[in-house]
Design a protein around this motif. Structure first.
Motif, mmCIF file in Angstrom:
data_model
loop_
_atom_site.group_PDB
_atom_site.id
_atom_site.type_symbol
_atom_site.label_atom_id
_atom_site.label_comp_id
_atom_site.label_asym_id
_atom_site.label_seq_id
_atom_site.Cartn_x
_atom_site.Cartn_y
_atom_site.Cartn_z
ATOM 1 N N SER A 55 23.962 18.690 23.456
ATOM 2 C CA SER A 55 23.539 17.277 23.369
ATOM 3 C C SER A 55 24.682 16.406 22.879
ATOM 4 O O SER A 55 24.833 15.256 23.324
ATOM 5 C CB SER A 55 22.360 17.110 22.407
ATOM 6 N N ASP A 185 19.480 15.317 29.339
ATOM 7 C CA ASP A 185 19.459 16.233 28.190
ATOM 8 C C ASP A 185 18.090 16.900 28.073
ATOM 9 O O ASP A 185 17.158 16.317 27.534
ATOM 10 C CB ASP A 185 19.801 15.481 26.898
ATOM 11 N N GLU A 186 17.982 18.099 28.574
ATOM 12 C CA GLU A 186 16.725 18.864 28.562
ATOM 13 C C GLU A 186 15.544 17.990 28.993
ATOM 14 O O GLU A 186 14.564 17.832 28.259
ATOM 15 C CB GLU A 186 16.478 19.456 27.172
HETATM 16 MG MG MG Z 1 20.263 19.496 22.472
#
Ligand code: MG
Ligand code: ADP
Length: 265
Positions: A55, A185-186
Motif C-alpha cells: 500500500s 489497492d486490494e
Molecule cells: Mg495494504
C-alpha cells in the motif's frame, strides 16, 4: 536478491520509475531502497504478505505519503521534486497537484462521499479540479457509469448500494479524471465473496479495452494470473522476485516466494 532478468522491456517507455526509494515510519523502514519500473500500458500486480509495503508504494505514487530518499518519475516528470533554475527543489503543492492528475486510485474501502449521489460523486472532481462544465462532467460520468454497469443507479446514495456496486462507482469516479495510471489497492478485500467477481470483471474489461497503465495489489491469485503482464512479489520493502505470471506462479525461484504462494493453495 532483486530479480533483474524480468525487468520491463527496455524498448518500452517507462511511465513510472522508482529508484532507491526509502520510506520510514519512525524507526521502521517500510521501503528499503526500492527500485521499481512500470512501462506505459503495462498491467502489474503486486503481491506479498501484510506489512510488506504494498500500500505504501501506491500511496507514495498518489502523493499521500512522502519519501525519505530516492527518486520517482511519473510520465517523465519528477514526483517529489521539481526543477527551479535547473536545481532540484522539493515539489510544491502546485506541482503535486499536477502530478496527481496522472493517477487514479481505488481503495479497499471504496471511500465514496456518503452525502452525494453516485452521479455527483463522479462529477465533483472533474468540475472542481479539472474545470469541466457541469454538462460535460455529467456526460463523462454517464460514460464511465455505463462502463462499470451502474447507469441505473446514478441518482442513488452510496448507502443504498452493495459493496461491489460502491466499488464499481469508485472505479468510475477515478476514471472520470482521465488518469494515465490506475492504482488499485486490494479493491476486493472488503467485499463479501459473492461480490468479488463483479468488481474483477470491471477491472478485467478495463485492462482489455483501454491502454491504461494499471497497478493492482491483490490476493486474488487466479485473477492476477490472467490479468497481469508482470507479477511482483514484495517482502519487507523490497521486490524479492518478479516476472510474467506463468513464471512467478508456476516456478518461483525464491524460497520466500514459494512459501508465500503455498499459503494460497
Ligand atoms: Mg495494504
Ligand atoms: P501492506 O500494504 O503490504 O500490508 P503497508 O504498506 O500498509 O503494507 O505497510 C507497511 C508497513 O508500514 C507496516 O509495517 C505498517 O505498519 C507500516 N505503516 C504504514 N502506514 C503507516 C503509518 N501511517 N504510520 C506508521 N506505520 C505505518
Amino acid at each position: 536478491m532483486n530479480d533483474t532478468s524480468a525487468q520491463t522491456d527496455p524498448n518500452s517507455t517507462p511511465i513510472i520509475t522508482m529508484e532507491g526509494v526509502v520510506k520510514r515510519f519512525g524507526e521502521t523502514t517500510v521501503l528499503d531502497h526500492l527500485d521499481f519500473q512500470v512501462a506505459k500500458g503495462e498491467k502489474v500486480t503486486i503481491i506479498g504478505p501484510s506489512g510488506s509495503g504494498k500500500s505504501t508504494v501506491l500511496r507514495i505514487l498518489m502523493t499521500l505519503e512522502t519519501i525519505e530518499e530516492g527518486m520517482i518519475h511519473v510520465a517523465g516528470k519528477p514526483l517529489w521534486h521539481e526543477y527551479r533554475d535547473g536545481q532540484p527543489v522539493p515539489a510544491s503543492e502546485a506541482h503535486l497537484r499536477t502530478m496527481r492528475k496522472e493517477m487514479g486510485m481505488v481503495f479497499q474501502q471504496f471511500n465514496l462521499f456518503p452525502h452525494m449521489t453516485v452521479l455527483r460523486n463522479i462529477t465533483e472532481s472533474p468540475i472542481h479540479v479539472l474545470g469541466l462544465s457541469k454538462e460535460k462532467a455529467v456526460r463523462r460520468a454517464h460514460k464511465y457509469l455505463d462502463l462499470v454497469g451502474m447507469t441505473e443507479h446514478a441518482e442513488k446514495f452510496p448507502s443504498q448500494l452493495s459493496g461491489g456496486q460502491q466499488q464499481r462507482v469508485a472505479i468510475a469516479r477515478a476514471l472520470a479524471m482521465h488518469p494515465s495510471i490506475m492504482l488499485f489497492d486490494e479493491p476486493t478485500s472488503a467485499l463479501d465473496p459473492e461480490l468479488v467477481g463483479e468488481v474483477l470483471t470491471v477491472i478485467r474489461r478495463l485492462s482489455e479495452e483501454h491502454d491504461l497503465t494499471m497497478l493492482l495489489v491483490t490476493h486474488e491469485m487466479e485473477f492476477a494470473r490472467q490479468f497481469s503482464d508482470r507479477v511482483c512479489f514484495f517482502d519487507k520493502g523490497v521486490i524479492v522476485e518478479q516476472g510474467p505470471p506463468e513464471m512467478l506462479f508456476t516456478e518461483p525461484r525464491e524460497a520466500r516466494t514459494q512459501e508465500f504462494l503455498r499459503s494460497f493453495m
